[in-house]
Design a protein around this motif. Structure first.
Motif, PDB file in Angstrom:
ATOM      1  N   SER A   5     -27.109 -11.739 -56.677  1.00 23.45           N
ATOM      2  CA  SER A   5     -26.437 -10.468 -56.572  1.00 23.45           C
ATOM      3  C   SER A   5     -24.979 -10.810 -57.186  1.00 23.45           C
ATOM      4  O   SER A   5     -24.579 -12.238 -56.934  1.00 23.45           O
ATOM      5  CB  SER A   5     -26.317  -9.937 -55.294  1.00 23.45           C
ATOM      6  OG  SER A   5     -25.674 -10.662 -54.312  1.00 23.45           O
ATOM      7  N   ASP A   6     -23.963 -10.105 -57.619  1.00 25.16           N
ATOM      8  CA  ASP A   6     -22.800 -10.247 -57.658  1.00 25.16           C
ATOM      9  C   ASP A   6     -22.086 -11.008 -56.460  1.00 25.16           C
ATOM     10  O   ASP A   6     -21.300 -12.149 -56.524  1.00 25.16           O
ATOM     11  CB  ASP A   6     -21.822  -9.103 -57.916  1.00 25.16           C
ATOM     12  CG  ASP A   6     -22.352  -8.549 -59.287  1.00 25.16           C
ATOM     13  OD1 ASP A   6     -23.005  -9.281 -60.014  1.00 25.16           O
ATOM     14  OD2 ASP A   6     -22.022  -7.515 -59.755  1.00 25.16           O
ATOM     15  N   ILE A   7     -22.136 -10.647 -55.462  1.00 23.61           N
ATOM     16  CA  ILE A   7     -21.528 -11.262 -54.228  1.00 23.61           C
ATOM     17  C   ILE A   7     -22.215 -12.254 -53.761  1.00 23.61           C
ATOM     18  O   ILE A   7     -21.166 -13.117 -53.233  1.00 23.61           O
ATOM     19  CB  ILE A   7     -21.656 -10.218 -52.960  1.00 23.61           C
ATOM     20  CG1 ILE A   7     -20.498 -10.439 -51.936  1.00 23.61           C
ATOM     21  CG2 ILE A   7     -23.011 -10.127 -52.386  1.00 23.61           C
ATOM     22  CD1 ILE A   7     -20.243  -9.441 -50.682  1.00 23.61           C
ATOM     23  N   GLU A   8     -23.404 -12.735 -54.172  1.00 24.98           N
ATOM     24  CA  GLU A   8     -23.812 -14.015 -53.930  1.00 24.98           C
ATOM     25  C   GLU A   8     -23.201 -15.170 -54.862  1.00 24.98           C
ATOM     26  O   GLU A   8     -23.036 -15.951 -54.476  1.00 24.98           O
ATOM     27  CB  GLU A   8     -25.457 -14.024 -53.827  1.00 24.98           C
ATOM     28  CG  GLU A   8     -26.109 -13.290 -52.919  1.00 24.98           C
ATOM     29  CD  GLU A   8     -27.648 -13.104 -53.064  1.00 24.98           C
ATOM     30  OE1 GLU A   8     -28.462 -13.415 -52.172  1.00 24.98           O
ATOM     31  OE2 GLU A   8     -27.950 -13.029 -54.131  1.00 24.98           O
ATOM     32  N   ILE A   9     -23.255 -14.466 -56.160  1.00 33.05           N
ATOM     33  CA  ILE A   9     -22.590 -15.394 -56.959  1.00 33.05           C
ATOM     34  C   ILE A   9     -21.050 -15.992 -56.768  1.00 33.05           C
ATOM     35  O   ILE A   9     -20.503 -16.820 -56.873  1.00 33.05           O
ATOM     36  CB  ILE A   9     -22.533 -15.003 -58.617  1.00 33.05           C
ATOM     37  CG1 ILE A   9     -23.954 -14.855 -59.084  1.00 33.05           C
ATOM     38  CG2 ILE A   9     -21.580 -15.696 -59.576  1.00 33.05           C
ATOM     39  CD1 ILE A   9     -24.394 -14.012 -60.256  1.00 33.05           C
ATOM     40  N   ALA A  10     -20.148 -14.555 -56.278  1.00 33.23           N
ATOM     41  CA  ALA A  10     -18.836 -14.917 -56.076  1.00 33.23           C
ATOM     42  C   ALA A  10     -18.707 -15.856 -54.753  1.00 33.23           C
ATOM     43  O   ALA A  10     -17.622 -16.562 -54.826  1.00 33.23           O
ATOM     44  CB  ALA A  10     -18.348 -13.445 -55.654  1.00 33.23           C
ATOM     45  N   ARG A  11     -19.744 -15.660 -53.641  1.00 38.08           N
ATOM     46  CA  ARG A  11     -19.556 -16.388 -52.606  1.00 38.08           C
ATOM     47  C   ARG A  11     -19.639 -18.023 -52.779  1.00 38.08           C
ATOM     48  O   ARG A  11     -19.096 -18.878 -52.010  1.00 38.08           O
ATOM     49  CB  ARG A  11     -20.475 -15.958 -51.466  1.00 38.08           C
ATOM     50  CG  ARG A  11     -20.452 -16.478 -50.273  1.00 38.08           C
ATOM     51  CD  ARG A  11     -21.020 -16.003 -49.150  1.00 38.08           C
ATOM     52  NE  ARG A  11     -21.072 -14.574 -48.981  1.00 38.08           N
ATOM     53  CZ  ARG A  11     -21.793 -13.612 -48.844  1.00 38.08           C
ATOM     54  NH1 ARG A  11     -23.220 -13.846 -48.855  1.00 38.08           N
ATOM     55  NH2 ARG A  11     -21.440 -12.361 -48.687  1.00 38.08           N
TER      56      ARG A  11
END
Length: 558
Positions: A5-11
């Motif tokens: 997910s976008d938030i997983e990548i961002a993290r």
């Protein structure tokens, strides 16, 4: 194959300290006002010091009319910025801040996606550096001062039936659209009809994004029309004596925010005016500062090119003396299929005929953008379900319109995937063929400006406006507002005012429901069809899935 997910990548991003990002642009740490380790505001002193620098090339990213299939305009903006840096250009991304309301509703965030994101993702989609809170507070201060002025004797003789200054909150809350305020007796003031818009629809937001400096900001705030007297003469914010205190509340919000992409390239994220009721672009101060510090600045404008790009050219560029060197129009194979009549559930199956049937929407946008004298590149934002035959169909169509379509895989691969797009954009921008001009001159009458946009951009046959609206426009011209541009507020989903009419329709009419003046921002808002300035939440809002996990990390943002 499953994707993060976008938030997983961002993290998982390997962020650099914001001082290092500033150094890439020549901003010393003395001129960065840090908000934590990964975001900072740039001082006005530094901004003033670089005004003599040569400006870089300005690239606008826009798109076809949005569909439920998704187009990825912000993702492409960020991916292109990273791609330009990858090929050795000093490039900066300039995008808008995210509104809290849509984050907790249906739309989600505004920081890109996949491996083409601006970080910190969670902060940017929540409170960030407090800019929207400051705008909400400044707007609310004026609201309070108007009612307080009426309560203490109404020296300006405000007609309480004609207070046009509505209240704002940065949340999707349909129950506040129309309210009655000051109930409860004499001590609470004079009861009147009122209502709330979402903060991004506030004229204060539009002004912040068009102001050159704090002095300009204060003058524009003072020029806002907040009410009318019984003789219908306008009451300005400066008559209420609110503009000074509002400027104090906006002092820090006026400074652009510096953050970074996943690949540690600089990004300015500043402002967020609604792309319907306002002009839908990030701040002038962020864009012009970035241009003084970079070879290339990649920025975006809200919704499809018929709204965002048109306003970018006719309002932002006109007001700020900007001129784009190249425009990138984002399209997806999925959206072409949807424009061609395919249901969302069936978009995964190859359907070249549907792609071809949906391409006229893209063709219309190419023609429209070219009419401003700016060269066009089409970015096909790649999805894993796209087939070679479908991509080829789009490329052939675009070639027949005198432009080139480049497949870009930035969502999946970051700058490696956007490198071909970056090289094409450089080729087009460096050729120097841009000869930008707005669609209409300042001196054209207001109604003719509306007709010009409706006929040349929407391809309508006529504009339908009753005598009351025409009289109002004439009245504003008589008051000295005739040189203002028009800001068309209509559905983003279609060239028409009917959100269900896809493709490239002709032979339609544009009904004007009402006109409003944003005298401080400096444009006339033309409301066509049904436009909501206060969205509602869907039946299952995103907020239901947003939570802190056991590790204290945010989950559910997208």
């Amino acid at each position: 194959m499953s994707y993060k997910s976008d938030i997983e990548i961002a993290r998982e991003a390997q962020k650099r300290p914001i001082q290092e990002i500033g150094e890439k642009l020549g901003i010393s740490s003395d001129h960065l006002l840090p908000y934590g380790h990964d975001k900072a505001k740039v001082s006005q002193e530094f901004i003033n010091s670089v005004q003599g620098n040569k400006s870089g090339k300005l690239i606008l990213v826009t798109a076809i009319n949005p569909t439920p299939a998704g187009e990825g305009k912000t993702t492409t903006t960020v991916g292109l910025g990273d791609g330009l840096n990858r090929i050795g250009k000093k490039a900066t991304v300039c995008i808008r801040e995210a509104s809290l309301g849509p984050n907790f509703g249906m739309k989600g965030g505004a920081a890109g996606g996949g491996y083409a994101q601006v970080v910190p993702m969670e902060d940017m989609n929540l409170h960030f550096t407090g800019d929207f809170h400051a705008i909400t507070s400044a707007h609310s201060l004026l609201s309070a001062m108007i009612d307080n002025h009426i309560y203490w004797g109404n020296e300006q003789n405000i007609d309480t039936r004609r207070v046009v200054w509505r209240r704002v909150v940065d949340m999707n809350d349909r129950s506040l659209r129309q309210i009655t305020s000051s109930l409860g007796g004499v001590s609470n003031g004079f009861a009147r009809e009122d209502g709330f818009d979402i903060t991004v629809a506030s004229e204060v937001m539009a002004i912040l994004c068009l102001s050159k400096n704090l002095k300009d900001l204060e003058e524009r705030l003072g020029a806002m029309i907040v009410a009318y007297r019984r003789d219908k003469s306008p009451v300005f914010c400066r008559d209420i004596k609110a503009e000074g205190a509002m400027t104090v509340l906006l002092k820090d919000a006026m400074q652009p925010n510096l953050v970074q992409t996943l690949e540690n390239n600089p990004a300015f994220v500043h402002g967020g005016p609604f792309a319907n009721i306002a002009h839908g672009c990030n701040s002038v101060i962020a864009t012009t500062t970035a241009l003084k510090l970079s070879d290339y600045v990649v920025t975006e404008a809200g919704f499809g090119a018929d709204l965002g790009a048109e306003k970018f050219m006719n309002i932002k560029c006109r007001k700020a003396g900007l001129a784009p060197d190249c425009v990138v129009i984002v399209a997806t194979v999925r959206a072409m299929k949807m424009n061609g009549g395919v249901a969302k559930a069936d978009l995964g199956a190859e359907n070249v005929d549907a792609v071809k049937a949906g391409c006229p929407n893209l063709g219309r946008h190419i023609e429209n953008v070219k009419s401003f004298g700016v060269p066009v590149v089409v970015a096909i934002n790649h999805f894993v379900t796209d087939t070679d035959a479908e991509v080829a169909a789009v490329q052939e169509f675009v070639a027949s319109h005198g432009a080139e379509a480049v497949l870009s895989r930035h969502w999946e691969l970051g700058s490696e995937g956007s490198e071909p797009l970056a090289r094409k954009v450089v080729e087009v921008a460096e050729a120097g063929n841009a000869n930008f001009a707005p669609l209409y001159p300042d001196e054209m009458s207001l109604f003719e400006k509306i007709e010009t946009v409706a006929k040349r951009i929407y391809r309508a046959d006529e504009v339908l406006a009753d005598q009351k609206i025409r009289n109002q426009l004439k009245e504003w011209e008589d008051q000295g507002y005739g040189n203002l541009p028009v800001c068309m507020a209509k559905t983003q989903y279609s060239f028409t005012t009917d959100p269900n009419r896809r493709g490239a329709p002709t032979g339609h009419s544009v009904p004007v429901r009402e006109v409003r003046i944003s005298a401080g921002a400096g444009f006339i808002v033309v409301v066509c069809g049904e436009i909501m300035t206060m969205p509602g939440l869907p039946s299952r809002p995103a907020a239901e899935s947003i939570r802190l996990n056991d590790g204290g990390q945010i989950e559910g943002l997208f």
